[in-house]
Design an enzyme around this catalytic site. Structure first.
Site, mmCIF file in Angstrom:
data_model
loop_
_atom_site.group_PDB
_atom_site.id
_atom_site.type_symbol
_atom_site.label_atom_id
_atom_site.label_comp_id
_atom_site.label_asym_id
_atom_site.label_seq_id
_atom_site.Cartn_x
_atom_site.Cartn_y
_atom_site.Cartn_z
ATOM 1 N N ARG A 1 0.794 -1.227 0.000
ATOM 2 C CA ARG A 1 0.000 0.000 0.000
ATOM 3 C C ARG A 1 0.828 1.279 0.000
ATOM 4 O O ARG A 1 0.271 2.359 0.158
ATOM 5 C CB ARG A 1 -1.038 -0.048 1.113
ATOM 6 C CG ARG A 1 -2.187 -1.011 0.731
ATOM 7 C CD ARG A 1 -3.342 -0.982 1.684
ATOM 8 N NE ARG A 1 -2.977 -1.534 2.966
ATOM 9 C CZ ARG A 1 -2.966 -2.839 3.240
ATOM 10 N NH1 ARG A 1 -3.326 -3.728 2.347
ATOM 11 N NH2 ARG A 1 -2.595 -3.250 4.437
ATOM 12 N N THR B 1 1.609 -5.971 3.862
ATOM 13 C CA THR B 1 0.961 -5.271 2.758
ATOM 14 C C THR B 1 0.851 -3.771 3.037
ATOM 15 O O THR B 1 0.587 -2.987 2.139
ATOM 16 C CB THR B 1 -0.466 -5.822 2.523
ATOM 17 O OG1 THR B 1 -1.210 -5.691 3.741
ATOM 18 C CG2 THR B 1 -0.442 -7.276 2.102
ATOM 19 N N GLU C 1 -3.785 -15.193 10.085
ATOM 20 C CA GLU C 1 -4.322 -16.550 10.068
ATOM 21 C C GLU C 1 -3.267 -17.613 9.756
ATOM 22 O O GLU C 1 -3.571 -18.664 9.214
ATOM 23 C CB GLU C 1 -5.479 -16.624 9.063
ATOM 24 C CG GLU C 1 -6.716 -15.836 9.492
ATOM 25 C CD GLU C 1 -6.653 -14.344 9.155
ATOM 26 O OE1 GLU C 1 -5.640 -13.922 8.560
ATOM 27 O OE2 GLU C 1 -7.589 -13.616 9.485
ATOM 28 N N THR D 1 -2.431 -9.025 13.928
ATOM 29 C CA THR D 1 -1.454 -8.286 13.121
ATOM 30 C C THR D 1 -1.897 -6.846 12.863
ATOM 31 O O THR D 1 -3.080 -6.566 12.647
ATOM 32 C CB THR D 1 -1.214 -8.978 11.759
ATOM 33 O OG1 THR D 1 -2.477 -9.257 11.172
ATOM 34 C CG2 THR D 1 -0.428 -10.251 11.935
ATOM 35 N N ASP E 1 -13.059 -12.570 12.585
ATOM 36 C CA ASP E 1 -12.072 -11.862 11.746
ATOM 37 C C ASP E 1 -12.379 -10.370 11.688
ATOM 38 O O ASP E 1 -12.093 -9.692 10.711
ATOM 39 C CB ASP E 1 -12.014 -12.468 10.322
ATOM 40 C CG ASP E 1 -10.869 -11.892 9.471
ATOM 41 O OD1 ASP E 1 -9.923 -11.343 10.043
ATOM 42 O OD2 ASP E 1 -10.955 -11.988 8.230
ATOM 43 N N LYS F 1 -13.978 -3.329 10.625
ATOM 44 C CA LYS F 1 -14.700 -4.404 9.940
ATOM 45 C C LYS F 1 -16.036 -4.745 10.572
ATOM 46 O O LYS F 1 -16.943 -5.215 9.898
ATOM 47 C CB LYS F 1 -13.829 -5.670 9.943
ATOM 48 C CG LYS F 1 -12.898 -5.812 8.765
ATOM 49 C CD LYS F 1 -12.325 -7.224 8.804
ATOM 50 C CE LYS F 1 -11.381 -7.492 7.651
ATOM 51 N NZ LYS F 1 -10.853 -8.880 7.759
ATOM 52 N N CYS G 1 -5.887 -23.480 -1.562
ATOM 53 C CA CYS G 1 -5.905 -22.518 -2.671
ATOM 54 C C CYS G 1 -6.713 -21.255 -2.402
ATOM 55 O O CYS G 1 -6.521 -20.226 -3.065
ATOM 56 C CB CYS G 1 -6.489 -23.172 -3.926
ATOM 57 S SG CYS G 1 -5.989 -24.879 -4.170
ATOM 58 N N HIS H 1 -6.889 -17.661 -4.501
ATOM 59 C CA HIS H 1 -7.770 -17.808 -5.662
ATOM 60 C C HIS H 1 -9.244 -17.610 -5.341
ATOM 61 O O HIS H 1 -10.083 -17.688 -6.236
ATOM 62 C CB HIS H 1 -7.532 -19.154 -6.343
ATOM 63 C CG HIS H 1 -6.175 -19.227 -6.987
ATOM 64 N ND1 HIS H 1 -5.879 -18.559 -8.152
ATOM 65 C CD2 HIS H 1 -5.033 -19.830 -6.595
ATOM 66 C CE1 HIS H 1 -4.599 -18.773 -8.471
ATOM 67 N NE2 HIS H 1 -4.070 -19.535 -7.542
HETATM 68 CA CA CA Z 1 -7.829 -11.350 9.025
#
Ligand code: CA
Length: 720
Positions: free
Chosen positions: A164, A210, A228, A284, A349, A376, A638, A642
């Site tokens: 970012r 990130t 996670e 985190t 989460d 969130k 995956c 994905h």
């Molecule tokens: Ca999370």
């Protein structure tokens, strides 16, 4: 001047933590300006400083002195993302056109907010390749490739590598990498100065980064991502000159048999149960970090608990400090001032890493210095940032996990019916949050927050193995959510997903206006004194809305996806609009690029991209049971990159696989032939037979999508 700094809630911890904060406060009373002056002797004199020089005094003055610059992540320390430039306004925006494009030759998600300092634009791509370009033309001045380990892609929680952006400070640029390094380069040349591993284990562990660092008082601050993976979150401060670790604040306490790294953790540990340290705990600090010059404090959002279910993570209960809240520390020492926990005992989460904006607002007849955040969990908060006191909390999206925030205790009142420990079900908002990393903008004059939000639900259930045995083991090969997100066979229909840009009154929660976008999970915002709010969607439509009523004033098809946050700047009297554009959702193969606009410009895209249909896959050759096995394997290995159901917006949408890709599937998944693109060998994670079952599952998903009308296909991932 601060007097008391009581944590707003978490009463048990409050009394003790108050002592810490008082001590920390007495030990440090220097203002930002004092600190800047204190080290000035070792630096070039003001007259001889190179172009691009950024320090505390310049950022603090920038709001008034240089509205045409974008000096820090959220423009200035206050991170309002509100520009006072007015050349591009509701009357002129009609003629906004493409000034230049810089192709970046990268297929991953692009999230950086660029900086613009003295005519030069600085930004990073997904692998943290850093660019300095002429902000008027896009002409490259330098680029620096930190050679991020492509293998780190396997530790992505949420759709592959991303970054970012950069921070500028006293002749250097700082940015982090997806393999969890923090790098300093010369701002003028892009040459590497130092480069450190930000993890705290002797060998590199599954940390990624990130977020963008922030710099103040000669220290660079950075946290990490992807709770996670069985890790402990922390925020670290590094010496800006040398890269030496100055202090580290752990969000989650470690094994209490070992000495605590800092005293706040002793109190925090009392709010955890079982042997949480064996599972990491999460927490985190993956996005928001702000410097509050008024109170000389560093404020950051803390991550969600991991694994997600509190029953697994912290048997016996407890609020699990310091997860899911907003933390204030002294930037010099890392000692805590106050903490407010948005989501005690997080179960979903619901991290509070979303961006934080600082401003003064008149509340109940008194001017308060507040912070705004839409974390969130779906409630929009106003906190007094002197002490973390809760002033307002109103829902900003559809939610069902809690009924309201109890203003007396500062705690959410959970709906017991929604406790998925008892019964798996759809929860609103989803793990993507009502709002995630996409920046909000705040107009301090109107007192309005422009928030990109999503009404999305997710299925939450405890894993059958845990229900059967009471035991939970971390997945050694990938992500460990601890939640079974596959809807039960008798599940009610999933609530419909939708994405909006909302203009919200933070004090009342009133939605002043709202625009529904074509896709549910969209971009960051920018507001301007020109009466406009800029916002892009996942399908690539970049729009300017009238700040008064949300009416559309301008639209541009970027032929990509525009989740990144736009910025605006001015050079030689001309105002520009800039945004990173990522790979398109279900378009033909496209590259990420920086796109910059100005009034009267008539630039054109170098090529037009058509819509891509999901191709006819090879026939399904296994039965339903094997498809289900393939799905379980897919979800184990995956899904992080994905997407749920193979539906990815940014990394390869596996349902789009060509005949040739199907033929090379084993070579790609187990042979690692696309490792240079971030798709590593998963030979250690899946056998040949298992890889084939995954392929069969993807085929089933492609067939399903081809059979369904496009409107049904709206389960976008892109979580953080
Ligand atoms: Ca999370």
């Amino acid at each position: 001047m601060k007097t008391s700094r009581l944590p707003a809630r978490t009463v048990d911890a409050a009394r003790v933590l108050f002592c810490f904060s008082t001590v920390a406060f007495l030990a440090h009373t220097a203002s930002a300006e004092d600190a800047a002056e204190g080290v000035a002797s070792a630096e070039p004199a003001e007259q001889t400083r190179p172009a691009g020089w950024v320090d505390e005094a310049r950022v603090i003055a920038a709001g008034q002195a240089e509205p045409g610059s974008w000096l820090a992540h959220g423009q200035t320390y206050d991170e309002l993302r509100f520009s006072t430039l007015t050349e591009i306004n509701r009357d002129t925006v009609d003629s906004l056109g493409l000034a230049w494009v810089k192709n970046l030759n990268i297929p991953h998600r692009l999230q950086a907010t660029p900086l613009v300092i003295d005519g030069v634009m600085y930004f990073t791509d997904s692998w943290s390749v850093a660019y300095a370009v002429d902000a008027r033309t896009g002409e490259e001045i330098w680029r620096f490739d930190p050679e991020t380990d492509r293998g780190s892609a396997r530790y992505s929680c949420c759709g592959g590598p991303a970054n970012r952006g950069v921070a500028a400070y006293k002749g250097k640029l700082y940015f982090a990498t997806f393999d969890a390094r923090l790098v300093a380069v010369d701002q003028a040349t892009g040459e590497r100065i130092w480069d450190v591993d930000t993890t705290h284990y002797p060998t590199h562990s599954p940390y990624t980064i990130t977020g963008a660092p922030r710099v103040v008082h000669g220290k660079v601050f950075i946290g990490q991502s992807s709770s996670e993976f069985g890790i402990r979150g922390h925020l670290s401060a590094y010496d800006a000159e040398t890269g030496e670790l100055a202090w580290r604040f752990f969000v989650v306490p470690g094994d209490p048999a070992e000495p605590f790294e800092h005293p706040e953790l002793e109190e925090a540990a009392k709010t955890w149960g079982g042997e949480w340290w064996k599972l990491g705990g999460g927490g985190t600090v993956w996005h928001s970090i702000v410097y509050d010059a008024k109170f000389d404090q560093l404020i950051f959002g803390t991550g969600n608990g991991a694994p997600w279910p509190r029953k697994i993570r912290s048997p016996g209960g407890g609020d699990n400090l310091f997860l899911g809240g907003v933390m204030s520390v002294n930037p010099n020492t890392g000692r805590m001032n106050w903490f407010y926990q948005m989501t005690p005992a997080d179960n979903w989460d619901f991290n509070a890493c979303q961006d934080i904006a600082l401003l003064d607002m008149e509340i109940d007849g008194k001017v308060r210095s507040v912070l705004l955040q839409g974390p969130k969990n779906g409630f929009f908060y106003v906190l007094d940032r002197e002490n973390g006191e809760l002033l307002r909390a109103n829902p900003y999206v559809r939610l069902n996990w809690a009924t309201h925030i109890d203003m007396a205790t500062g705690r959410p009142v959970e709906d017991p019916e929604m406790a998925y420990d008892e019964k798996a079900q759809w929860v609103l908002p989803s793990n993507a949050g009502g709002h995630s990393w996409q920046a909000m903008a705040v107009d301090p004059d109107r007192g309005i927050a422009y928030l990109p939000v999503q009404d999305m639900s997710a299925w939450y259930g405890l894993p059958q193995s845990f229900l059967d045995t009471g035991e939970y083991e971390l997945n050694p090969n990938g992500i460990s959510l601890g939640v079974d997100m596959r809807p039960a066979e008798d599940a009610p229909p999933q609530p419909e997903a939708a994405g909006y840009l909302k203009a919200i009154d933070p004090l009342t929660g009133e939605v002043v206006w709202s625009v529904e976008r074509a896709t549910p999970y969209n971009g960051g915002t920018l507001a301007t004194a020109g009466g406009l709010v800029f916002h892009g969607d996942a399908a690539g439509q970049l729009a300017a809305y009238d700040a008064d009523d949300g009416s559309t004033r301008w639209e541009y098809d970027t032929q990509g996806s525009t989740p990144a946050s736009p910025i605006t700047y001015e050079i030689e009297g001309e105002q520009y609009l800039a945004v990173l554009v990522g790979r398109a959702w279900r378009r033909e193969e496209s590259d990420g690029r920086m796109m910059v606009f100005k009034l009267g410009a008539e630039g054109e895209m170098t090529r037009e991209l058509g819509e891509a249909e999901i191709p006819q896959p090879p026939p399904l050759t296994v039965g339903e049971e094997d498809v289900a096995r393939g799905e379980a394997l897919y979800n184990r290995t995956c899904v992080g990159c994905h997407g749920i159901g193979g539906v990815a917006t940014i990394n390869a949408d596996l349902r789009m696989m060509s005949e040739e890709t199907h033929e090379r599937f084993q070579d790609i998944v187990r042979g690692g032939v696309l490792a240079d693109k971030g798709m590593l060998s998963f030979a250690a994670a899946v056998t040949e037979d298992e890889a084939e079952l995954i392929r069969q599952y993807v085929i089933s998903q492609a067939l399903k999508a081809r059979a369904a009308p496009p409107a049904q296909d709206n389960r976008r991932p892109g979580r953080d």
